[in-house]
Design an enzyme around this catalytic site. Structure first.
Site, PDB file in Angstrom:
ATOM      1  N   GLU A 100       0.823  -1.208   0.000  1.00  0.00           N
ATOM      2  CA  GLU A 100       0.000   0.000   0.000  1.00  0.00           C
ATOM      3  C   GLU A 100       0.855   1.256   0.000  1.00  0.00           C
ATOM      4  OE1 GLU A 100      -3.518   0.369   2.135  1.00  0.00           O
ATOM      5  OE2 GLU A 100      -3.608  -1.740   2.738  1.00  0.00           O
ATOM      6  N   CYS A 129       3.477   8.376   1.179  1.00  0.00           N
ATOM      7  CA  CYS A 129       3.777   7.428   2.246  1.00  0.00           C
ATOM      8  C   CYS A 129       3.863   6.046   1.609  1.00  0.00           C
ATOM      9  CB  CYS A 129       2.641   7.512   3.267  1.00  0.00           C
ATOM     10  SG  CYS A 129       2.769   6.285   4.565  1.00  0.00           S
ATOM     11  N   CYS A 136       3.585  -6.756   8.319  1.00  0.00           N
ATOM     12  CA  CYS A 136       4.577  -6.300   9.305  1.00  0.00           C
ATOM     13  C   CYS A 136       4.696  -7.344  10.402  1.00  0.00           C
ATOM     14  CB  CYS A 136       4.137  -4.957   9.901  1.00  0.00           C
ATOM     15  SG  CYS A 136       5.353  -4.267  11.060  1.00  0.00           S
ATOM     16  N   CYS A 153       2.510  -4.215  17.197  1.00  0.00           N
ATOM     17  CA  CYS A 153       2.034  -3.030  17.912  1.00  0.00           C
ATOM     18  C   CYS A 153       0.516  -3.141  18.088  1.00  0.00           C
ATOM     19  CB  CYS A 153       2.407  -1.751  17.157  1.00  0.00           C
ATOM     20  SG  CYS A 153       4.189  -1.590  16.938  1.00  0.00           S
ATOM     21  N   GLY A 181       4.840  -2.081   7.352  1.00  0.00           N
ATOM     22  CA  GLY A 181       6.168  -2.668   7.543  1.00  0.00           C
ATOM     23  C   GLY A 181       7.088  -1.897   8.453  1.00  0.00           C
ATOM     24  N   GLU A 182       8.158  -2.565   8.867  1.00  0.00           N
ATOM     25  CA  GLU A 182       9.199  -1.949   9.692  1.00  0.00           C
ATOM     26  C   GLU A 182      10.431  -1.763   8.790  1.00  0.00           C
ATOM     27  OE1 GLU A 182       9.934  -0.382  12.488  1.00  0.00           O
ATOM     28  OE2 GLU A 182      11.977  -0.436  11.768  1.00  0.00           O
ATOM     29  N   LEU A 222       7.854   6.100  19.617  1.00  0.00           N
ATOM     30  CA  LEU A 222       8.047   5.841  21.044  1.00  0.00           C
ATOM     31  C   LEU A 222       6.714   5.443  21.691  1.00  0.00           C
ATOM     32  CD1 LEU A 222      10.407   5.916  23.046  1.00  0.00           C
ATOM     33  CD2 LEU A 222       9.753   8.246  23.614  1.00  0.00           C
ATOM     34  N   ASN A 282      -5.685   6.725  14.972  1.00  0.00           N
ATOM     35  CA  ASN A 282      -6.688   6.498  13.941  1.00  0.00           C
ATOM     36  C   ASN A 282      -7.356   5.165  14.245  1.00  0.00           C
ATOM     37  OD1 ASN A 282      -5.943   8.823  12.271  1.00  0.00           O
ATOM     38  ND2 ASN A 282      -4.020   7.710  12.015  1.00  0.00           N
ATOM     39  N   CYS A 337      -2.333   6.744   9.176  1.00  0.00           N
ATOM     40  CA  CYS A 337      -1.317   5.916   9.836  1.00  0.00           C
ATOM     41  C   CYS A 337      -1.952   4.752  10.560  1.00  0.00           C
ATOM     42  CB  CYS A 337      -0.612   6.721  10.933  1.00  0.00           C
ATOM     43  SG  CYS A 337       0.598   7.841  10.354  1.00  0.00           S
TER      44      CYS A 337
HETATM   45  N1  SAH Z   1       7.048   0.373  11.610  1.00  0.00           N
HETATM   46  C1  SAH Z   1       7.381   1.753  11.544  1.00  0.00           C
HETATM   47  C2  SAH Z   1       6.709   2.548  10.436  1.00  0.00           C
HETATM   48  C3  SAH Z   1       5.234   2.374  10.157  1.00  0.00           C
HETATM   49  S1  SAH Z   1       4.004   3.100  11.170  1.00  0.00           S
HETATM   50  C4  SAH Z   1       7.157   2.416  12.871  1.00  0.00           C
HETATM   51  O1  SAH Z   1       6.613   1.788  13.755  1.00  0.00           O
HETATM   52  O2  SAH Z   1       7.594   3.549  13.043  1.00  0.00           O
HETATM   53  C5  SAH Z   1       4.126   4.838  11.079  1.00  0.00           C
HETATM   54  C6  SAH Z   1       3.594   5.487  12.359  1.00  0.00           C
HETATM   55  O3  SAH Z   1       2.187   5.251  12.529  1.00  0.00           O
HETATM   56  C7  SAH Z   1       4.260   4.936  13.611  1.00  0.00           C
HETATM   57  O4  SAH Z   1       4.676   6.001  14.420  1.00  0.00           O
HETATM   58  C8  SAH Z   1       3.137   4.172  14.301  1.00  0.00           C
HETATM   59  O5  SAH Z   1       3.307   4.141  15.692  1.00  0.00           O
HETATM   60  C9  SAH Z   1       1.930   4.962  13.887  1.00  0.00           C
HETATM   61  N2  SAH Z   1       0.669   4.228  14.005  1.00  0.00           N
HETATM   62  C10 SAH Z   1       0.450   2.901  13.934  1.00  0.00           C
HETATM   63  N3  SAH Z   1      -0.846   2.619  14.076  1.00  0.00           N
HETATM   64  C11 SAH Z   1      -1.479   3.799  14.251  1.00  0.00           C
HETATM   65  C12 SAH Z   1      -2.837   4.188  14.420  1.00  0.00           C
HETATM   66  N4  SAH Z   1      -3.807   3.284  14.400  1.00  0.00           N
HETATM   67  N5  SAH Z   1      -3.102   5.486  14.539  1.00  0.00           N
HETATM   68  C13 SAH Z   1      -2.135   6.413  14.497  1.00  0.00           C
HETATM   69  N6  SAH Z   1      -0.844   6.117  14.303  1.00  0.00           N
HETATM   70  C14 SAH Z   1      -0.510   4.830  14.193  1.00  0.00           C
END
Ligand code: SAH
Length: 366
Positions: free
Chosen positions: A93, A106, A113, A117, A166-167, A222, A302, A345
């Site tokens: 995506e 983006c 992934c 989280c 993804g990471e 973080l 979100n 995000c």
């Molecule tokens: N894996 C990487 C990059 C992808 S996520 C990372 O963790 O940084 C990009 C950002 O979106 C990250 O800061 C993540 O914490 C945030 N994110 C993930 N799920 C989210 C959600 N449901 N709402 C808002 N931000 C979110």
């Protein structure tokens, strides 16, 4: 017969070697590289500066496109979400986010992934596989062509963020390869300081990244000011905890050039990590590790049906930001974009069909 070479992820130097293997002079590689990236052509037929016999040969030995666009969703706010598929059927995506000053794309670094989280929808997919450098670059080319047309000018430049699925730091080499191809002045020419990588905190890679000569901006997710909470929200914290991240951030900070900063992202989850006490604890953390050249990006969560979290109320977000600022920490709130099409995000992989206006290839709602 050997497989066709996917050439979108090759550097100019690698492309020259490939062309030489087939008995062609190196200036042909420059023509192809410019055709692929600066002009964003999607077939060898369109590269009319190449002799037709060579174009035919290229069709037999090489392939430009390995991603197909499955569907596109257009948000009321101008955001566009692209669902693509790799040649072996893996979902990818990318999201286009327009803004007056500069557009942002983006992109994804992996299909799915592996990190779990708790607040992120993409996590529910698990890891399908790493994307190749070519698949990363191709996402950008496809999105730019959709917006500006093949070979179209990009009116005011583009920012790139590796914040899709993804990471990125678990696909470090391919990611950096893609960055170097995309920043080539003969190609897309999106320079590293227009690119931001976001990592959940893969500490050894943050250290490797800090040692790179030419590199993009870095954001570290973080989302909690203490290990107890972060262990719960981001299980990767059990491998590299906040102390490990803060020490890596110190290394990163020491490596910054004049005027550069890095970012901590903090997803605000209502009632979970958004209280005044959390803001104080976060400010205290930065003070303890003497991190100064950092800004905090606050991202109101979100939501999605499958997630047990809710965004903090706007007053709560504002208060969190004010508290940080009163402790001398710069903090910004990221406005959610494209949430009506689940493009925001952490929402990628969400509802692909239901309730969404799907746009056909002709640009009309289907
Ligand atoms: N894996 C990487 C990059 C992808 S996520 C990372 O963790 O940084 C990009 C950002 O979106 C990250 O800061 C993540 O914490 C945030 N994110 C993930 N799920 C989210 C959600 N449901 N709402 C808002 N931000 C979110």
């Amino acid at each position: 017969m050997s497989e066709k070479m996917p050439i979108t992820g090759l550097s100019a130097v690698e492309l020259a070697a490939f062309v030489a293997e087939h008995g062609e002079p190196s200036y042909r590689a420059v023509q192809i590289f410019k055709g692929l990236h600066a002009r964003r052509l999607r077939s060898f037929e369109q590269m009319t500066d190449l002799p037709s016999a060579f174009r035919q040969k290229l069709n037999e030995i090489a392939v430009i496109s390995t991603l197909s666009v499955e569907s596109r969703y257009y948000s009321e706010d101008g955001t566009r979400r692209f669902l693509m598929k790799t040649a072996d059927g893996m979902p990818v995506e990318a999201v286009f986010i327009p803004s007056e000053k500069r557009d942002t794309i983006c992109f994804s670094s992996q299909s799915g992934c592996p990190l779990k989280c708790d607040f992120c929808l993409t996590a529910k997919l698990g890891l399908l596989r790493n994307l190749t450098a070519g698949e990363i670059v191709e996402q950008i080319v496809i999105v730019l062509n959709d917006i500006y047309g093949v070979a179209g000018e990009t009116p005011h430049g583009t920012n790139l963020v590796a914040m899709g699925a993804g990471e990125p730091f678990l696909n470090f080499d391919n990611l950096l390869k893609a960055v170097s191809v995309m920043s080539d002045k003969d190609g897309l020419f999106i320079v590293p300081n227009r690119i931001t990588i976001s990592t959940a905190g893969i500490v050894p890679k943050i250290i490797d990244f800090a040692a790179l000569e030419k590199r993009p901006n870095l954001a570290i997710s973080l989302s909690a000011p203490n290990d107890e909470l972060r262990d719960r929200l981001m299980p990767i914290n059990k491998r590299w905890n906040i102390d490990a991240i803060m020490r890596a951030a110190q290394v990163l900070e020491r490596s910054l050039r004049r005027g550069e900063r890095f970012t901590f992202e903090y997803v605000l989850l209502r009632g979970v990590n958004d209280t005044a006490a959390h803001a104080e604890e976060l400010a205290e953390l930065l003070r303890k590790y003497r991190l100064k050249r950092v800004k905090i990006n606050l991202i109101p969560h979100n939501p999605a049906e499958q997630l047990d979290y809710y965004p903090s109320a706007p007053e709560q977000v504002a208060r969190f930001k004010r508290l940080l600022e009163s402790r001398g920490v710069s903090a910004y709130v990221r406005r959610p974009r494209g949430s009506d099409i689940y493009a925001a995000c952490g929402q990628l992989a969400a509802k692909q069909e239901a309730n969404l206006v799907k746009i056909t290839a002709s640009g009309r709602a289907a």
